[in-house]
Design an enzyme around this catalytic site. Structure first.
Site, short mmCIF file in Angstrom:
data_model
loop_
_atom_site.label_atom_id
_atom_site.label_comp_id
_atom_site.label_asym_id
_atom_site.label_seq_id
_atom_site.Cartn_x
_atom_site.Cartn_y
_atom_site.Cartn_z
N GLY A 134 -1.90 13.89 10.57
CA GLY A 134 -0.98 13.21 9.66
C GLY A 134 -0.87 11.75 10.05
O GLY A 134 -1.74 11.20 10.73
N SER A 135 0.22 11.14 9.64
CA SER A 135 0.36 9.70 9.86
C SER A 135 0.69 9.39 11.32
O SER A 135 1.25 10.23 12.04
CB SER A 135 1.45 9.15 8.95
OG SER A 135 2.68 9.74 9.31
N THR A 136 0.39 8.19 11.72
CA THR A 136 0.69 7.75 13.09
C THR A 136 2.20 7.77 13.33
O THR A 136 2.67 8.17 14.39
CB THR A 136 0.11 6.34 13.31
OG1 THR A 136 -1.32 6.44 13.19
CG2 THR A 136 0.43 5.79 14.69
N CYS A 179 -8.47 9.80 5.72
CA CYS A 179 -7.96 9.15 6.93
C CYS A 179 -8.92 8.08 7.44
O CYS A 179 -8.50 7.10 8.04
CB CYS A 179 -7.70 10.20 8.00
SG CYS A 179 -9.03 11.39 8.13
N LYS A 208 2.34 24.95 9.58
CA LYS A 208 3.21 24.37 8.56
C LYS A 208 2.37 23.36 7.77
O LYS A 208 2.12 22.25 8.22
CB LYS A 208 4.43 23.66 9.15
CG LYS A 208 5.45 23.38 8.05
CD LYS A 208 6.17 22.07 8.17
CE LYS A 208 5.44 20.85 7.77
NZ LYS A 208 5.22 20.66 6.33
N GLU A 225 -4.42 13.90 15.26
CA GLU A 225 -5.37 13.22 14.36
C GLU A 225 -4.54 12.35 13.43
O GLU A 225 -3.86 12.88 12.56
CB GLU A 225 -6.14 14.24 13.52
CG GLU A 225 -7.12 15.08 14.29
CD GLU A 225 -8.40 14.36 14.58
OE1 GLU A 225 -9.19 14.92 15.34
OE2 GLU A 225 -8.61 13.24 14.06
N GLU A 231 -2.14 1.20 6.94
CA GLU A 231 -2.88 2.19 6.16
C GLU A 231 -2.21 2.36 4.80
O GLU A 231 -1.01 2.61 4.72
CB GLU A 231 -2.87 3.52 6.90
CG GLU A 231 -3.63 4.60 6.17
CD GLU A 231 -3.66 5.90 6.96
OE1 GLU A 231 -2.59 6.34 7.41
OE2 GLU A 231 -4.75 6.46 7.10
P1 NDP Z 1 2.71 12.79 7.26
O1 NDP Z 1 2.61 12.31 8.64
O2 NDP Z 1 3.78 12.28 6.40
O3 NDP Z 1 2.87 14.39 7.24
C1 NDP Z 1 1.96 15.23 7.90
C2 NDP Z 1 2.63 16.56 8.17
O4 NDP Z 1 3.70 16.36 9.08
C3 NDP Z 1 3.24 17.18 6.92
O5 NDP Z 1 3.07 18.58 6.98
C4 NDP Z 1 4.69 16.79 7.06
O6 NDP Z 1 5.59 17.63 6.36
C5 NDP Z 1 4.88 16.91 8.55
N1 NDP Z 1 6.05 16.22 9.06
C6 NDP Z 1 6.72 15.18 8.52
N2 NDP Z 1 7.77 14.84 9.31
C7 NDP Z 1 7.74 15.67 10.37
C8 NDP Z 1 8.55 15.81 11.53
N3 NDP Z 1 9.60 15.03 11.76
N4 NDP Z 1 8.24 16.78 12.42
C9 NDP Z 1 7.17 17.58 12.21
N5 NDP Z 1 6.39 17.51 11.12
C10 NDP Z 1 6.64 16.55 10.21
O7 NDP Z 1 1.28 12.56 6.61
P2 NDP Z 1 0.84 12.84 5.11
O8 NDP Z 1 1.00 14.29 4.79
O9 NDP Z 1 1.50 11.83 4.24
O10 NDP Z 1 -0.73 12.58 5.21
C11 NDP Z 1 -1.25 11.31 5.22
C12 NDP Z 1 -1.48 10.80 6.63
O11 NDP Z 1 -2.30 11.72 7.34
C13 NDP Z 1 -2.24 9.50 6.66
O12 NDP Z 1 -1.66 8.64 7.61
C14 NDP Z 1 -3.62 9.88 7.11
O13 NDP Z 1 -4.34 8.90 7.74
C15 NDP Z 1 -3.33 11.02 8.02
N6 NDP Z 1 -4.51 11.86 8.15
C16 NDP Z 1 -5.24 11.77 9.30
C17 NDP Z 1 -6.42 12.48 9.44
C18 NDP Z 1 -7.21 12.39 10.69
O14 NDP Z 1 -8.07 13.24 10.88
N7 NDP Z 1 -6.99 11.43 11.55
C19 NDP Z 1 -6.90 13.33 8.36
C20 NDP Z 1 -6.05 13.36 7.21
C21 NDP Z 1 -4.89 12.64 7.12
P3 NDP Z 1 5.95 17.41 4.80
O15 NDP Z 1 5.18 16.24 4.32
O16 NDP Z 1 5.53 18.67 4.20
O17 NDP Z 1 7.42 17.21 4.74
#
Ligand code: NDP
Length: 514
Positions: A253-255, A310, A200, A276, A407
């Site tokens: 994604g985000s923490t 990130c 996804k 991650e 962040e």
């Molecule tokens: P988010 O955490 O908002 O989203 C990441 C993914 O999770 C998206 O596909 C999102 O869907 C999905 N998601 C959101 N809510 C849920 C849920 N309740 N259950 C399951 N999946 C869910 O991050 P962002 O997309 O805003 O990306 C930015 C963040 O990612 C930053 O915090 C960044 O640091 C981190 N990141 C970390 C990296 C690493 O390697 N450590 C690398 C790159 C980014 P949707 O948004 O489509 O609704």
């Protein structure tokens, strides 16, 4: 802002790709969402619609998991000879390179980043991960282990381990490197180990990964092995992470979201998980650094990819003696960065990915001002159309401020001074995150002392944002669990099985147990 259109031979292919609504990839076919719903993806530079995307929901995730399960059990991928699997993954890497211009263009249109950057970074690095992970396929091997005479006294064993794929893996990925993270960092290792996948991607940037799905089929990935279901986190993402028939989640994604996914994993079937997550990485300039290198290097450490990295070096610590010179140098550098559409040849920094992200970043800038920090350059939205925010440099910040603790994921840097190594290490490690870090110095001893003292998964010395397929990447503290890339990522997508074969023919019950 600039407006010279980038000449691009593949623009036509990207336009052709965008000329039809995009569908979900399930079981080797592109299909509509079960609900028939769609959503729109837009160009963040113009706010214009690019195309419609089928909106995957709970039912589509269920269909995709069923397809991935059937493909896994059927063994069309996991039981394929390693050499066959290797050739297909290698071919997929080649196809990514053959279509690099088009993929870069799609990435730029959807995410906003300069197509020229995606062409030399995102796309070739993705291909390299497929080529690299293809190499690991044929190392999926165990070992023969000598068994102690205490295991079962008097008995003789031939004992060995096997490494096997985990099964069906759910991948959930963000929008900052839509192709590189989803396909390269996550999927390549997962597939190399023989797993099947339901991805996804972020709904904000689904285009490049859907084009990648076409290339995967062209490369010969069997049906059901890769399933791609763009949709929203709240329904599609939540269903995938809590699905009882998914064996592992790979999340980037985000923490905050990662914590929620962890709960879903715990409350469903305790599937395995790699996380991650976010970062607030310290970058450090010592007073012995070569400032001609360190100033532009640290500026790119935060402003590359519009700060949407990130491990962006978003907290800069500068030794007292050179502080004023560095603040002036970085602020001057930030002023020269050319903002514009990612499809423009002159652009160095594109728009932020979405209106939401623009609001978030501007909110953090305001919070910094409210808490008494000062801006040396930037701080504003640019233009009426598109999500452009100026590269912004703050001074007079401290570790209590929201913009220093959290962040931002945008082009915003805070610069603080430090006196000596002890002061520096305390400041740099004063964060709940531990993803990246950097140090600029010409003193070898200082470089290694700092590298050892910083609690982070990556340390860049006299460089920043270097990402190699063979080097592990991941976080200490609340920046994640496990590693992507390198041998560690490949192994994280395998299970280890221990096999004992009793050789002496005696089969009485043993009370030796673990
Ligand atoms: P988010 O955490 O908002 O989203 C990441 C993914 O999770 C998206 O596909 C999102 O869907 C999905 N998601 C959101 N809510 C849920 C849920 N309740 N259950 C399951 N999946 C869910 O991050 P962002 O997309 O805003 O990306 C930015 C963040 O990612 C930053 O915090 C960044 O640091 C981190 N990141 C970390 C990296 C690493 O390697 N450590 C690398 C790159 C980014 P949707 O948004 O489509 O609704």
């Amino acid at each position: 802002m600039t407006n010279t259109l980038l000449p691009n031979a593949q623009y036509g292919s990207a336009a052709q790709f965008l000329s039809t609504p995009k569908k979900l990839l399930i079981n080797g076919e592109f299909v509509d969402a079960a609900s028939g719903q769609t959503f729109v993806t837009i160009n963040p530079a113009t706010e214009e619609k690019l195309t419609d995307i089928a909106r995957g929901g709970v039912e589509d995730i269920d269909r995709a998991v069923t397809a991935a399960r059937q493909a896994f059990e059927h063994g069309s991928w996991s039981s394929m000879t390693p050499s066959q699997r290797q050739r297909i993954l290698y071919r997929l890497g080649d196809l990514i390179l053959e279509n690099a211009d088009e993929l870069a263009w799609l990435e730029s249109l959807d995410n906003g980043k300069p197509a020229s950057v995606a062409r030399v970074a995102d796309v070739p690095l993705t291909a390299d991960l497929f080529h690299y992970m293809a190499g690991w396929v044929r190392t999926l091997e165990g070992s023969v282990v000598p068994v102690s005479d205490l295991a079962v006294p008097g008995a003789e064993f031939h004992a060995y381990t096997l490494r096997e794929p985990i099964g069906v893996v759910g991948l959930i990925t963000p929008w900052n490197y839509p192709l590189l993270i989803a396909a390269g960092w996550q999927m390549a290792a997962c597939l190399a180990a023989g797993n099947t996948v339901v991805l996804k991607p972020s709904e904000v940037t689904p285009l490049s990964i859907l084009r990648f799905g076409e290339l995967a089929l062209e490369a010969g990935i069997p049906e059901g092995v890769i399933n791609i279901v763009p949709g929203f986190g709240t329904d599609a993402g939540a269903r995938l992470s809590s699905h009882p028939d998914v064996d592992k989640i790979g999340f980037t994604g985000s923490t905050r979201t990662g914590r929620g996914i962890l709960k879903a994993v715990a409350d469903s079937n305790l599937k395995k998980i790699t996380l991650e997550l976010g970062g607030k990485s310290p970058d450090i300039i010592m007073d012995d650094a070569d400032l001609d290198v360190a100033i532009p290097g640290a500026a790119e450490g935060i402003f590359f990819n519009h700060g949407q990295c990130c491990c962006a070096g978003s907290r800069l610590y500068v030794q007292e003696k050179i502080y004023d010179r560095v603040v002036a140098g970085i602020s001057d550098y930030a002023k020269t960065i050319r903002l514009g559409s990612g499809q423009d040849a002159n652009t160095q920094m594109g728009p932020l990915v979405s209106k939401n992200q623009e609001n978030t970043v501007l909110g953090y800038i305001q919070s910094g001002l409210d808490e008494g920090a000062e801006i040396t350059t930037g701080g504003h939205k640019v233009g009426d159309k598109g999500f452009f925010v100026e590269p912004t440099v703050f001074v007079n910040t401290n570790s209590q401020m929201k913009m220093v603790r959290e962040e931002i994921f945008g082009p915003v840097l805070s610069i603080e001074r430090f006196s000596d190594l002890e002061d520096l290490v305390q400041k740099a490690n004063n964060t709940e995150f531990g993803l990246g870090s950097g140090v600029w110095t010409t003193d070898l001893s200082n470089a290694h002392k700092v590298a050892k003292a910083i609690r982070a998964g990556t340390v860049f010395i006299n460089c920043y944002n270097v990402f190699d397929a063979a080097m592990p990447f991941g976080g200490y503290k609340q920046s994640g669990w496990g590693r992507n890339r390198g041998k560690e990522a490949f192994e994280a997508y395998t299970e280890t099985k221990a096999v004992y074969v009793r050789l002496d023919g005696i089969h009485h019950t043993s009370f030796a147990c673990g």
